[in-house]
Design a protein around this motif. Structure first.
Motif, mmCIF file in Angstrom:
data_model
loop_
_atom_site.group_PDB
_atom_site.id
_atom_site.type_symbol
_atom_site.label_atom_id
_atom_site.label_comp_id
_atom_site.label_asym_id
_atom_site.label_seq_id
_atom_site.Cartn_x
_atom_site.Cartn_y
_atom_site.Cartn_z
ATOM 1 N N THR A 1 0.339 -2.973 5.924
ATOM 2 C CA THR A 1 0.963 -1.827 5.650
ATOM 3 C C THR A 1 2.450 -2.428 5.307
ATOM 4 O O THR A 1 2.893 -1.696 4.323
ATOM 5 C CB THR A 1 1.166 -1.187 7.134
ATOM 6 O OG1 THR A 1 1.913 -2.062 8.077
ATOM 7 C CG2 THR A 1 -0.082 -0.439 7.530
ATOM 8 N N SER A 2 2.736 -3.460 5.630
ATOM 9 C CA SER A 2 4.199 -3.866 5.231
ATOM 10 C C SER A 2 3.906 -3.969 3.372
ATOM 11 O O SER A 2 4.882 -3.575 2.730
ATOM 12 C CB SER A 2 4.906 -5.225 5.480
ATOM 13 O OG SER A 2 5.010 -5.063 6.992
ATOM 14 N N THR A 3 2.944 -4.500 3.062
ATOM 15 C CA THR A 3 2.898 -4.902 1.703
ATOM 16 C C THR A 3 2.284 -3.546 0.900
ATOM 17 O O THR A 3 3.036 -3.025 -0.202
ATOM 18 C CB THR A 3 1.637 -5.785 1.197
ATOM 19 O OG1 THR A 3 2.042 -7.104 1.877
ATOM 20 C CG2 THR A 3 1.317 -6.083 -0.150
ATOM 21 N N ARG B 1 4.052 -0.826 1.568
ATOM 22 C CA ARG B 1 5.135 0.028 1.542
ATOM 23 C C ARG B 1 6.043 -0.818 0.204
ATOM 24 O O ARG B 1 6.365 -0.093 -0.635
ATOM 25 C CB ARG B 1 6.028 -0.143 2.643
ATOM 26 C CG ARG B 1 5.568 0.921 3.704
ATOM 27 C CD ARG B 1 6.764 0.949 4.930
ATOM 28 N NE ARG B 1 6.761 -0.040 5.536
ATOM 29 C CZ ARG B 1 5.988 -0.401 6.665
ATOM 30 N NH1 ARG B 1 5.085 0.495 7.050
ATOM 31 N NH2 ARG B 1 6.085 -1.412 7.588
ATOM 32 N N ARG B 2 5.737 -2.057 0.224
ATOM 33 C CA ARG B 2 6.609 -2.884 -0.752
ATOM 34 C C ARG B 2 6.013 -2.407 -2.325
ATOM 35 O O ARG B 2 6.836 -2.446 -3.219
ATOM 36 C CB ARG B 2 6.418 -4.285 -0.686
ATOM 37 C CG ARG B 2 7.462 -4.793 0.472
ATOM 38 C CD ARG B 2 7.281 -6.305 0.506
ATOM 39 N NE ARG B 2 7.500 -7.164 -0.815
ATOM 40 C CZ ARG B 2 6.729 -8.139 -1.048
ATOM 41 N NH1 ARG B 2 6.006 -8.794 -0.368
ATOM 42 N NH2 ARG B 2 6.949 -8.624 -2.304
ATOM 43 N N SER C 1 2.653 5.152 -0.150
ATOM 44 C CA SER C 1 3.129 5.785 1.211
ATOM 45 C C SER C 1 1.999 6.432 1.990
ATOM 46 O O SER C 1 1.325 7.062 1.255
ATOM 47 C CB SER C 1 4.384 6.806 0.823
ATOM 48 O OG SER C 1 3.674 7.950 -0.186
ATOM 49 N N ASP D 1 -0.463 -4.316 10.141
ATOM 50 C CA ASP D 1 0.284 -5.583 9.971
ATOM 51 C C ASP D 1 -0.435 -6.673 11.111
ATOM 52 O O ASP D 1 -0.503 -7.793 10.747
ATOM 53 C CB ASP D 1 1.808 -5.720 10.193
ATOM 54 C CG ASP D 1 2.382 -5.049 8.818
ATOM 55 O OD1 ASP D 1 1.659 -5.094 7.824
ATOM 56 O OD2 ASP D 1 3.456 -4.881 8.842
ATOM 57 N N ASN E 1 0.296 8.067 5.593
ATOM 58 C CA ASN E 1 0.325 8.570 6.917
ATOM 59 C C ASN E 1 -0.770 8.211 7.980
ATOM 60 O O ASN E 1 -1.816 7.537 7.425
ATOM 61 C CB ASN E 1 0.206 10.356 6.569
ATOM 62 C CG ASN E 1 1.266 10.919 5.553
ATOM 63 O OD1 ASN E 1 2.430 10.644 5.862
ATOM 64 N ND2 ASN E 1 0.750 11.809 4.560
#
Length: 187
Positions: free
Chosen positions: A104-106, A108-109, A113, A157, A115
């Protein structure tokens, strides 16, 4: 003066378009360079002498196209820097992964987006069954190889620490081959 300015602008425009044309058709430039390198000077009157040598084993011709070689790390994994949607990430090439998998971190980067309701697909991983979101990555790059519209999954993550470049990318290549601690990728 106006003629010089016009000639200069045509030259500058042509020079600026060369990288764009190269990216769209590198084979054309390779063939032009090959022809230029093998062309003989007009004044060379010496006869051509071809020496034949028997190779130890047959040498297969390398396929044309864009090529990237990834060297295995100390653990034997093929890890490299990739660009997903133009953002650089580290990932590991995994032929056992059906899809490209990012955490999920990647996600977002790289501009995805999501939900909580998007995590509605159950997937079986090495660590068990987990919910994932199915997404499309607009552009995935490694070196000179670019593949557009690559299907991927996004995992939490905690479930995925290392981004995995799976078969949804590899199957879109012309060839991939692991040999002697290197992985050859050919588009």
């Amino acid at each position: 003066m106006l003629r010089k300015l016009l000639i200069l602008s045509v030259f500058a425009g042509t020079s600026a378009s060369i990288p764009i044309v190269y990216q769209s058709n590198p084979q054309m430039f390779e063939s032009l360079l090959k022809k230029a390198m093998t062309a003989k000077p007009a004044g060379d009157a010496r006869p051509e002498v071809a020496l034949a040598a028997a190779p130890d084993k047959p040498v297969a011709p390398l396929p044309m196209g864009r090529k990237v070689v990834v060297t295995a790390d100390a653990r034997g994994h093929f890890s490299s820097a990739f660009k997903l949607n133009g953002r650089q990430i580290d990932g590991m090439i995994d032929t056992g992964a059906t899809l490209v998998a990012v955490n999920t971190s990647t996600a977002r980067r790289i501009g995805l987006s999501l939900n909580p309701s998007d995590f509605s697909h159950e997937v079986n991983t090495a660590n068990g069954t987990i919910n994932a979101a199915v997404v499309m990555i607009d552009r995935l790059q490694i070196g000179s190889i670019t593949v557009n519209d690559v299907q991927a999954i996004v995992l939490d993550d905690k479930a995925l620490r290392t981004n995995l470049i799976g078969m949804s990318f590899l199957n879109r290549l012309g060839k991939y081959q692991a040999e002697n601690g290197t992985l050859l990728l050919v588009q």
